[in-house]
Design a protein around this motif. Structure first.
Motif, PDB file in Angstrom:
ATOM      1  N   SER A   1       0.763  -1.265  -0.022  1.00 21.16           N
ATOM      2  CA  SER A   1      -0.049  -0.164   0.014  1.00 21.16           C
ATOM      3  C   SER A   1       0.590   1.522   0.253  1.00 21.16           C
ATOM      4  O   SER A   1       0.344   2.065  -0.609  1.00 21.16           O
TER       5      SER A   1
ATOM      6  N   LEU B   1      -5.301   1.501   7.685  1.00 16.15           N
ATOM      7  CA  LEU B   1      -5.747   2.529   6.128  1.00 16.15           C
ATOM      8  C   LEU B   1      -5.908   3.839   6.758  1.00 16.15           C
ATOM      9  O   LEU B   1      -6.239   4.261   6.325  1.00 16.15           O
TER      10      LEU B   1
ATOM     11  N   PRO C   1      -2.011   9.559   0.876  1.00 16.88           N
ATOM     12  CA  PRO C   1      -3.816   9.110   1.241  1.00 16.88           C
ATOM     13  C   PRO C   1      -4.360   8.665   0.308  1.00 16.88           C
ATOM     14  O   PRO C   1      -5.000   7.577   0.585  1.00 16.88           O
ATOM     15  N   SER C   2      -4.490   9.639  -0.229  1.00 12.77           N
ATOM     16  CA  SER C   2      -5.608   9.976  -1.846  1.00 12.77           C
ATOM     17  C   SER C   2      -5.567   8.650  -2.245  1.00 12.77           C
ATOM     18  O   SER C   2      -6.442   7.267  -2.893  1.00 12.77           O
TER      19      SER C   2
ATOM     20  N   GLY D   1       1.000   4.131  -2.805  1.00 16.63           N
ATOM     21  CA  GLY D   1       0.543   5.491  -2.811  1.00 16.63           C
ATOM     22  C   GLY D   1       1.864   6.813  -2.951  1.00 16.63           C
ATOM     23  O   GLY D   1       1.635   6.959  -3.649  1.00 16.63           O
TER      24      GLY D   1
ATOM     25  N   THR E   1      -2.900   5.364   8.399  1.00 15.49           N
ATOM     26  CA  THR E   1      -2.062   5.856   7.821  1.00 15.49           C
ATOM     27  C   THR E   1      -2.863   7.258   6.757  1.00 15.49           C
ATOM     28  O   THR E   1      -2.049   8.113   6.561  1.00 15.49           O
ATOM     29  N   THR E   2      -3.936   6.974   6.442  1.00 15.11           N
ATOM     30  CA  THR E   2      -4.728   8.261   5.697  1.00 15.11           C
ATOM     31  C   THR E   2      -5.061   9.896   6.495  1.00 15.11           C
ATOM     32  O   THR E   2      -4.504  11.064   6.579  1.00 15.11           O
TER      33      THR E   2
ATOM     34  N   ASN F   1      -2.842  12.766   6.667  1.00 14.55           N
ATOM     35  CA  ASN F   1      -3.572  14.217   6.304  1.00 14.55           C
ATOM     36  C   ASN F   1      -3.347  15.522   7.132  1.00 14.55           C
ATOM     37  O   ASN F   1      -3.277  16.194   7.260  1.00 14.55           O
TER      38      ASN F   1
ATOM     39  N   ILE G   1      -3.319   5.658  -2.023  1.00 18.20           N
ATOM     40  CA  ILE G   1      -3.568   4.308  -0.959  1.00 18.20           C
ATOM     41  C   ILE G   1      -4.972   4.377  -1.260  1.00 18.20           C
ATOM     42  O   ILE G   1      -5.735   2.803  -1.185  1.00 18.20           O
ATOM     43  N   LEU G   2      -5.848   5.021  -1.036  1.00 14.67           N
ATOM     44  CA  LEU G   2      -7.264   4.798  -1.215  1.00 14.67           C
ATOM     45  C   LEU G   2      -7.964   4.577  -2.332  1.00 14.67           C
ATOM     46  O   LEU G   2      -8.617   3.675  -2.009  1.00 14.67           O
TER      47      LEU G   2
END
Length: 322
Positions: free
Chosen positions: A111, A298, A250-251, A115, A301-302, A306, A253-254
């Motif tokens: 991940s 998840l 993070p965007s 990212g 991390t996000t 941010n 990764i999502l």
């Protein structure tokens, strides 16, 4: 006399103006949330590097090893336990009978690679496009801006699914084998749809910077366009680019998690948090651990990226209210 000189020298050193990096650090360390987020991100990077092999060594379970006794008679995986016929399973087992703890640790690596690498490619392409469009203007700006507008207007997820399916249809991949099925095609797709955002931000800053006095002074001294971009404009873009990159990671990764949740991300032999959540989609009501543990990683991390991005933005913006 020498003592007086030392006192004066000490006073001058004490009253010397702080450098830009010192001012940045003073402002950044006031944001406790950003400092904690930075520590969490560093820890996640360590987990990505060492977590998988260490978890495999601790449990004795290879990432893709299947244990038939890890599911009950109805095919439901067993939950977290310190003692089981197959050894310790801190996060329980997945539906295929694999150790969820080991796969979650390995999933951290996949991940973060997706990212960070996809963000780096998107920032590189967007930086070049934004600099060229903003500095030269005219038809160059019009052409590159319209291309960015088209990329921003397309239904991203639908097109991304189509590209991933097309490139994964054969072992040769796409573009003459340049884009291989699996991790590389996921990174390519994410970077393809991420660079226009970077390009628009860089273009906006460049349009403002090219009219500043120091750029006009360099131009009046005969500096070439390439030198002005490299020496005058690019250094002033470092701050905004760093801040936006931390928000873009993070965007992305999502984005990968969404593709993997649909079964279109990395192959099943390479765990990612998205693919683990995809495995949990049919068992979430009877095996909560399948969704909770990868989901926690998840979310953390996000949130950390941010918070770090917000802290960097405030520290780099001298006009921001603390």
């Amino acid at each position: 006399m020498s003592a007086a000189v030392e006192v004066v020298g000490g006073a001058d050193a004490a009253t010397a103006p702080a450098s830009a990096s010192q001012l940045f650090w003073v402002r950044f360390k006031e944001d406790k949330a950003a400092l904690i987020a930075l520590g969490v991100i560093i820890s996640l990077i360590m987990v990505a590097i060492f977590g998988g092999p260490l978890a495999q060594h601790f449990t004795g379970h290879p990432q893709n090893a299947v244990y038939t006794s890890a599911t009950n008679d109805f095919g439901v995986p067993l939950g977290p336990t310190l003692h089981s016929p197959d050894g310790t399973a801190l996060f329980g087992w997945d539906p295929a009978g694999r150790d969820l703890f080991v796969r979650t640790m390995y999933g951290t690596r996949i991940s973060l690679i997706v990212g960070i690498v996809a963000t780096a490619i998107a920032v590189f392409v967007g930086l070049i496009v934004g600099l060229v469009a903003g500095y030269f203007g005219g038809w160059t700006d019009t052409l590159l801006s319209r291309i960015s507008d088209v990329m921003l207007a397309v239904p991203v997820f639908i097109i991304a699914i189509g590209i991933v399916v097309a490139c994964g249809a054969s072992v040769s991949g796409c573009m003459g084998g340049l884009i291989q099925p699996g991790l590389s095609v996921v990174i390519f797709v994410i970077a393809l749809f991420s660079w226009p955002y970077v390009g628009r931000i860089v273009r906006g800053f460049t349009l403002s910077l090219r009219e500043r006095e120091f750029v006009e002074a360099s131009r009046s001294l005969g500096a070439s366009d390439l030198r002005i971009i490299r020496k005058e404009i690019l250094p002033n873009l470092v701050g905004p680019i760093i801040v936006y990159s931390t928000l873009l990671v993070p965007s992305n990764i999502l984005f990968e998690a969404g593709l993997s949740f649909l079964g279109l991300g990395v192959p099943s032999s390479e765990a990612s948090w998205g693919s683990l959540l995809n495995d949990a989609s049919l068992y979430y009501n009877v095996a909560w651990w399948l969704m909770v543990f990868p989901g926690i990683f998840l979310v953390i991390t996000t949130l950390s990226f941010n918070l770090l991005g917000d802290g960097l933005r405030d520290a780099l913006d001298v006009k921001a209210d603390r």
